[in-house]
Write a protein that holds these residues in place. Structure first.
Motif, PDB file in Angstrom:
ATOM      1  N   ALA A  13      56.064  61.592  11.953  1.00 53.16           N
ATOM      2  CA  ALA A  13      55.736  62.980  12.308  1.00 53.16           C
ATOM      3  C   ALA A  13      56.429  63.406  13.607  1.00 53.16           C
ATOM      4  N   LYS A  43      63.544  56.464   8.162  1.00 52.49           N
ATOM      5  CA  LYS A  43      64.130  56.019   9.436  1.00 52.49           C
ATOM      6  C   LYS A  43      64.086  54.496   9.560  1.00 52.49           C
ATOM      7  N   GLY A  70      51.874  55.440  13.125  1.00 51.42           N
ATOM      8  CA  GLY A  70      51.570  56.422  12.085  1.00 51.42           C
ATOM      9  C   GLY A  70      51.118  55.792  10.783  1.00 51.42           C
ATOM     10  N   ASP A 126      62.146  73.356  13.835  1.00 49.38           N
ATOM     11  CA  ASP A 126      63.574  73.692  13.881  1.00 49.38           C
ATOM     12  C   ASP A 126      64.247  73.472  12.532  1.00 49.38           C
ATOM     13  N   VAL A 152      58.471  71.674  18.340  1.00 49.24           N
ATOM     14  CA  VAL A 152      59.737  70.967  18.133  1.00 49.24           C
ATOM     15  C   VAL A 152      59.720  69.837  19.167  1.00 49.24           C
TER      16      VAL A 152
HETATM   17  N1  LIG Z   1      64.586  67.994  13.601  1.00 50.96           N
HETATM   18  C1  LIG Z   1      63.588  67.378  14.237  1.00 50.96           C
HETATM   19  N2  LIG Z   1      63.481  66.049  14.175  1.00 50.96           N
HETATM   20  C2  LIG Z   1      62.438  65.469  14.834  1.00 50.96           C
HETATM   21  C3  LIG Z   1      61.491  66.216  15.575  1.00 50.96           C
HETATM   22  N3  LIG Z   1      60.588  65.349  16.087  1.00 50.96           N
HETATM   23  C4  LIG Z   1      60.959  64.112  15.693  1.00 50.96           C
HETATM   24  N4  LIG Z   1      62.074  64.177  14.938  1.00 50.96           N
HETATM   25  C5  LIG Z   1      62.768  63.065  14.289  1.00 50.96           C
HETATM   26  O1  LIG Z   1      61.883  62.538  13.310  1.00 50.96           O
HETATM   27  C6  LIG Z   1      62.017  61.122  13.225  1.00 50.96           C
HETATM   28  C7  LIG Z   1      60.686  60.450  13.480  1.00 50.96           C
HETATM   29  O2  LIG Z   1      60.335  60.573  14.841  1.00 50.96           O
HETATM   30  P1  LIG Z   1      59.430  59.503  15.586  1.00 50.96           P
HETATM   31  O3  LIG Z   1      59.183  60.043  16.957  1.00 50.96           O
HETATM   32  O4  LIG Z   1      59.976  58.141  15.442  1.00 50.96           O
HETATM   33  O5  LIG Z   1      58.107  59.589  14.691  1.00 50.96           O
HETATM   34  P2  LIG Z   1      56.733  58.787  14.866  1.00 50.96           P
HETATM   35  O6  LIG Z   1      55.682  59.762  14.502  1.00 50.96           O
HETATM   36  O7  LIG Z   1      56.652  58.158  16.200  1.00 50.96           O
HETATM   37  O8  LIG Z   1      56.876  57.679  13.704  1.00 50.96           O
HETATM   38  P3  LIG Z   1      56.022  56.315  13.491  1.00 50.96           P
HETATM   39  O9  LIG Z   1      55.709  55.757  14.840  1.00 50.96           O
HETATM   40  O10 LIG Z   1      56.926  55.449  12.693  1.00 50.96           O
HETATM   41  O11 LIG Z   1      54.819  56.740  12.723  1.00 50.96           O
HETATM   42  C8  LIG Z   1      63.070  60.734  14.259  1.00 50.96           C
HETATM   43  O12 LIG Z   1      64.305  60.621  13.599  1.00 50.96           O
HETATM   44  C9  LIG Z   1      63.065  61.904  15.232  1.00 50.96           C
HETATM   45  O13 LIG Z   1      64.286  62.067  15.897  1.00 50.96           O
HETATM   46  C10 LIG Z   1      61.644  67.640  15.612  1.00 50.96           C
HETATM   47  O14 LIG Z   1      60.859  68.391  16.199  1.00 50.96           O
HETATM   48  N5  LIG Z   1      62.709  68.161  14.913  1.00 50.96           N
END
Ligand SMILES: Nc1nc2c(ncn2[C@@H]2O[C@H](COP(=O)(O)OP(=O)(O)OP(=O)(O)O)[C@@H](O)[C@H]2O)c(=O)[nH]1
Ligand SMILES: [Mg+2]
Length: 175
Positions: A13, A43, A70, A126, A152
């Motif tokens: 997320a 990812k 997550g 975005d 974002v």
């Molecule tokens: N375009 C876009 N990509 C995003 C945004 N926020 C996160 N991402 C992308 O989404 C993917 C997941 O982001 P993470 O921050 O790893 O997500 P997480 O929630 O920590 O994931 P887990 O810890 O595995 O549950 C990454 O490739 C980020 O760069 C956003 O607002 N816009």
């Protein structure tokens, strides 16, 4: 005063990103290579324990941000991390129906466990396929009083706005 805030939400997320964008210290991360092909399609790495960051609002107020994993197979960490938290940000990937479905379960977990103020951040606004916050609010079947704000997570101003919206609720709650 120190406030502990939880940043939670489904797989991918944007929780780790959210904390990295706003933290004034190097975020303590616990990223590991993902294990299934389903995850790999999204990812390479995932949070397995927590993210930790800090924001100084002013000399009297410091926020400690704790990001959860997550994936539900790490949900034992949710219990540990939520101890003493006074506010929750629930991030949802606004481009994913699966993310919205998972978010519903996560909201139920934290609300039952903590009963502190929370807001939902409709992340990845975005991206062209992102559903608007109002749609996410309806899909999650949230009470009208729950705030669902656009986000974002890669944009500092956007993350700041989400944090300040939550902070307002937390300060009302504790005063
Ligand atoms: N375009 C876009 N990509 C995003 C945004 N926020 C996160 N991402 C992308 O989404 C993917 C997941 O982001 P993470 O921050 O790893 O997500 P997480 O929630 O920590 O994931 P887990 O810890 O595995 O549950 C990454 O490739 C980020 O760069 C956003 O607002 N816009
Ligand atoms: Mg993460």
């Amino acid at each position: 005063m120190n406030l502990k805030i939880i940043v939670t939400g489904p797989f991918a997320a944007g929780k780790t990103q959210f904390i990295k964008t706003i933290s004034e210290i190097d975020v303590v991360e616990t990223e590991k290579v993902v294990s299934s092909s389903n995850e790999k399609a999204v990812k390479d790495h995932t949070t397995v324990a927590m993210d930790f960051g800090r924001i100084t609002i002013d000399e009297n107020l410091v926020l400690y941000l704790f990001g959860t994993p997550g994936q539900s197979r790490f949900d034992f960490m949710w219990d540990i991390l939520s101890e003493g938290a006074l506010g929750v940000v629930v991030l949802v990937d606004s481009t994913s129906g699966e993310s919205i479905k998972e978010a519903r379960k996560i909201i139920d977990f934290f609300y039952t466990k903590l009963n502190v103020p929370y807001i939902v951040a409709a992340n990845k606004q975005d991206l062209p396929k992102a559903w608007p916050p109002e749609f996410i609010k309806t899909s999650l079947d949230l009470d009208d009083s729950v705030k669902v704000v656009p986000c974002v997570a890669t944009d500092k101003e956007s993350v700041k706005k989400v944090i300040l919206e939550l902070l307002e609720l937390v300060i009302k709650y504790i005063s």
